[in-house]
Design a protein around this motif. Structure first.
Motif, PDB file in Angstrom:
ATOM      1  N   ALA A  17      41.764   3.659 -22.908  1.00 31.51           N
ATOM      2  CA  ALA A  17      40.454   4.599 -23.070  1.00 31.51           C
ATOM      3  C   ALA A  17      40.857   5.847 -22.202  1.00 31.51           C
ATOM      4  O   ALA A  17      40.683   6.988 -22.796  1.00 31.51           O
ATOM      5  CB  ALA A  17      39.440   4.080 -22.458  1.00 31.51           C
ATOM      6  N   PHE A  18      41.661   5.802 -21.159  1.00 33.02           N
ATOM      7  CA  PHE A  18      41.644   7.073 -20.455  1.00 33.02           C
ATOM      8  C   PHE A  18      43.144   7.859 -21.061  1.00 33.02           C
ATOM      9  O   PHE A  18      42.891   8.906 -21.033  1.00 33.02           O
ATOM     10  CB  PHE A  18      42.402   6.756 -18.826  1.00 33.02           C
ATOM     11  N   SER A  19      43.800   6.863 -21.618  1.00 31.41           N
ATOM     12  CA  SER A  19      45.154   7.676 -22.397  1.00 31.41           C
ATOM     13  C   SER A  19      44.539   8.511 -23.592  1.00 31.41           C
ATOM     14  O   SER A  19      44.856   9.486 -24.017  1.00 31.41           O
ATOM     15  CB  SER A  19      46.048   6.863 -22.682  1.00 31.41           C
TER      16      SER A  19
ATOM     17  N   VAL B 244      36.738  11.042 -16.861  1.00 29.82           N
ATOM     18  CA  VAL B 244      36.262  12.536 -16.534  1.00 29.82           C
ATOM     19  C   VAL B 244      37.493  12.858 -16.053  1.00 29.82           C
ATOM     20  O   VAL B 244      38.011  14.107 -16.464  1.00 29.82           O
ATOM     21  CB  VAL B 244      35.328  12.398 -15.434  1.00 29.82           C
ATOM     22  N   GLY B 245      38.332  12.588 -15.184  1.00 34.86           N
ATOM     23  CA  GLY B 245      39.746  12.910 -14.598  1.00 34.86           C
ATOM     24  C   GLY B 245      40.505  13.399 -15.670  1.00 34.86           C
ATOM     25  O   GLY B 245      41.509  14.293 -15.471  1.00 34.86           O
ATOM     26  N   ASN B 246      40.639  12.658 -16.967  1.00 36.44           N
ATOM     27  CA  ASN B 246      41.551  12.910 -17.925  1.00 36.44           C
ATOM     28  C   ASN B 246      40.868  13.831 -18.952  1.00 36.44           C
ATOM     29  O   ASN B 246      41.704  14.149 -19.882  1.00 36.44           O
ATOM     30  CB  ASN B 246      41.966  11.688 -18.357  1.00 36.44           C
ATOM     31  N   ALA B 247      39.619  14.201 -18.851  1.00 38.43           N
ATOM     32  CA  ALA B 247      39.118  15.263 -19.774  1.00 38.43           C
ATOM     33  C   ALA B 247      39.548  16.483 -19.388  1.00 38.43           C
ATOM     34  O   ALA B 247      40.170  16.829 -18.411  1.00 38.43           O
ATOM     35  CB  ALA B 247      37.466  15.220 -19.645  1.00 38.43           C
ATOM     36  N   ASP B 248      39.553  17.513 -20.597  1.00 41.31           N
ATOM     37  CA  ASP B 248      39.986  18.816 -20.222  1.00 41.31           C
ATOM     38  C   ASP B 248      38.924  19.782 -19.571  1.00 41.31           C
ATOM     39  O   ASP B 248      39.491  20.434 -18.737  1.00 41.31           O
ATOM     40  CB  ASP B 248      39.896  19.418 -21.688  1.00 41.31           C
TER      41      ASP B 248
ATOM     42  N   ALA C 116      42.799   6.394  -8.601  1.00 44.18           N
ATOM     43  CA  ALA C 116      43.079   7.395  -7.569  1.00 44.18           C
ATOM     44  C   ALA C 116      43.951   8.933  -8.538  1.00 44.18           C
ATOM     45  O   ALA C 116      43.709   9.803  -8.280  1.00 44.18           O
ATOM     46  CB  ALA C 116      43.978   7.066  -6.533  1.00 44.18           C
ATOM     47  N   THR C 117      44.683   8.256  -9.301  1.00 42.44           N
ATOM     48  CA  THR C 117      45.377   9.240 -10.178  1.00 42.44           C
ATOM     49  C   THR C 117      44.112  10.179 -10.697  1.00 42.44           C
ATOM     50  O   THR C 117      44.603  11.314 -10.858  1.00 42.44           O
ATOM     51  CB  THR C 117      45.959   8.491 -11.544  1.00 42.44           C
TER      52      THR C 117
ATOM     53  N   PRO D  34      51.830  18.465 -13.609  1.00 45.30           N
ATOM     54  CA  PRO D  34      52.880  18.040 -12.567  1.00 45.30           C
ATOM     55  C   PRO D  34      52.881  16.466 -12.492  1.00 45.30           C
ATOM     56  O   PRO D  34      53.657  16.044 -11.798  1.00 45.30           O
ATOM     57  CB  PRO D  34      52.282  18.866 -11.443  1.00 45.30           C
ATOM     58  N   VAL D  35      51.840  15.879 -12.783  1.00 44.25           N
ATOM     59  CA  VAL D  35      51.837  14.121 -12.809  1.00 44.25           C
ATOM     60  C   VAL D  35      51.681  13.719 -14.217  1.00 44.25           C
ATOM     61  O   VAL D  35      50.819  14.119 -14.968  1.00 44.25           O
ATOM     62  CB  VAL D  35      50.547  14.036 -11.611  1.00 44.25           C
ATOM     63  N   ASP D  36      52.427  12.775 -14.136  1.00 45.51           N
ATOM     64  CA  ASP D  36      52.518  11.760 -15.482  1.00 45.51           C
ATOM     65  C   ASP D  36      51.208  10.817 -15.451  1.00 45.51           C
ATOM     66  O   ASP D  36      51.389   9.886 -14.660  1.00 45.51           O
ATOM     67  CB  ASP D  36      53.734  11.224 -15.674  1.00 45.51           C
ATOM     68  N   VAL D  37      49.969  11.169 -15.757  1.00 44.44           N
ATOM     69  CA  VAL D  37      48.946  10.331 -15.682  1.00 44.44           C
ATOM     70  C   VAL D  37      49.015   8.973 -16.076  1.00 44.44           C
ATOM     71  O   VAL D  37      48.464   7.985 -15.615  1.00 44.44           O
ATOM     72  CB  VAL D  37      47.629  10.888 -16.210  1.00 44.44           C
ATOM     73  N   ARG D  38      49.740   8.627 -17.205  1.00 49.54           N
ATOM     74  CA  ARG D  38      50.034   7.314 -17.610  1.00 49.54           C
ATOM     75  C   ARG D  38      50.829   6.625 -16.738  1.00 49.54           C
ATOM     76  O   ARG D  38      50.315   5.414 -16.432  1.00 49.54           O
ATOM     77  CB  ARG D  38      50.529   7.367 -18.933  1.00 49.54           C
ATOM     78  N   ARG D  39      51.851   7.048 -16.372  1.00 51.73           N
ATOM     79  CA  ARG D  39      52.761   6.122 -15.407  1.00 51.73           C
ATOM     80  C   ARG D  39      52.034   5.940 -14.198  1.00 51.73           C
ATOM     81  O   ARG D  39      52.335   4.997 -13.349  1.00 51.73           O
ATOM     82  CB  ARG D  39      53.997   6.945 -15.437  1.00 51.73           C
TER      83      ARG D  39
END
Length: 252
Positions: A90-92, A117-121, A144-145, A217-222
Motif C-alpha cells: 500500500a505504501f509503495s 501520508v508520508g509517501n503521498a505527494d 519512521a521512514t 535522497p532516501v529509497d523509501v522501499r528499501r
C-alpha cells in the motif's frame, strides 16, 4: 465497508481526478486484505490514462489507525507477515502511483496512516487532524521512514520514542501539510488542489512524478523494508506480544 473508487461516469474523473476512499469501521484499522485492496485501487487509478491526480480519502472517525491489532492477535505470525506485506504494498502503491497523490486527512492518522501520508505527494488536512506513530505502545515498529518525510529528524525521533502525536497545524509549519482547513471543507480543499494539478498535461505529469521520485535522497522501499525486519524480530522474540497484551489490558 472496504476500499472504493469513484466511478468515471459519476465522480470527479471528468476533471482527471480519481478519489480512492478507505472505509473500515470503526476506526479504519485495516486488516491484511484491506491493505492489499488499497494498493490495488491506487495502482489501478494511476494506470488509468484518464487520471491525472488521485485523492486518497477516508470515511469514518479518522483517516487511518494502522493495522488491525485484533487480527494480528487472533491469527498469529501469519497475520503479521500478511500485514507487513500489505503495508509495504500500500505504501509503495502511493509512492509509485504514476500520477500525483493528494492525501485528504482528518481526525487521527496513526501507524500505517503515516506510511500512506508520508509517501503521498501532497497532504491537505482538517484542523482536528493529528499524526503519530504509537508503535512502541502497540508492540510494533516501522514507518519512521515516512514520518521522516513529514518532520525534521530529531523531532521524528522524539515523536517515535514517546508515541506522541503532532497536529496538522504543526506539520503545516514544517511545510509537509499544504493546507489546514475546517473539517467540513476538507474534501473541497483536496479536490481544489487536485484539479489544479490535473489541469496540467497528463503525460508530462507522469514524467514529472517519475523524475521527482528518481531524485529522492532516501529509497523509501528499501528503508521501510529494513524497518520491517525489526518488527518481525520483535514478534518472534515475544516482545511484541508482551507489549500488545499490556496495551489490550489498558484499553479494556
Amino acid at each position: 465497508m472496504g476500499v472504493s473508487t469513484s466511478p468515471p461516469e459519476k465522480g470527479p474523473e471528468k476533471d482527471g481526478i480519481t478519489v480512492v476512499t478507505v472505509d473500515f469501521p470503526p476506526v479504519n484499522a485495516l486488516p491484511v486484505d484491506g491493505w492489499f485492496a488499497l494498493a490495488d485501487a491506487v495502482r489501478a487509478a494511476g494506470r488509468d490514462p484518464r487520471v491525472r491526480c488521485v485523492v486518497l480519502a477516508a470515511k469514518g472517525r479518522g483517516f487511518n489507525a494502522g493495522v488491525d491489532i485484533k487480527e494480528l492477535q487472533a491469527r498469529g505470525p501469519g497475520a503479521l507477515v500478511g500485514a507487513n506485506r500489505g503495508c509495504f504494498e500500500a505504501f509503495s502503491a502511493v509512492y509509485e502511483c504514476e500520477v500525483p497523490v493528494v492525501a485528504a486527512v482528518r481526525g487521527f492518522c496513526l501507524g500505517g496512516g503515516i506510511g500512506l501520508v508520508g509517501n503521498a505527494d501532497v497532504v491537505v488536512a482538517s484542523e482536528d487532524a493529528v499524526f503519530g506513530l504509537p508503535e512502541l505502545d502497540r508492540g510494533a515498529l516501522g514507518a519512521a521512514t515516512h514520518l521522516s518525510r513529514l518532520v525534521p529528524q530529531h523531532l521524528m525521533r522524539a515523536l517515535y520514542y514517546t508515541s506522541r502525536t503532532v497536529t496538522a497545524a504543526e506539520l503545516h509549519t514544517h511545510g509537509s501539510v499544504w493546507r489546514v482547513v475546517p473539517g467540513e471543507e476538507l474534501t473541497d480543499a483536496a479536490l481544489e488542489l487536485a484539479r489544479e494539478i490535473a489541469a496540467k498535461d497528463g503525460e508530462l505529469l507522469r514524467l514529472a512524478k517519475a523524475a521527482i521520485n528518481g531524485i529522492d535522497p532516501v529509497d523509501v522501499r528499501r528503508s521501510y523494508r529494513f524497518e520491517q525486519g525489526f518488527t518481525f524480530e520483535a514478534s518472534v522474540s515475544g516482545v511484541a506480544d508482551r507489549v500488545r497484551d499490556r496495551f489490550g489490558k489498558e484499553e479494556a
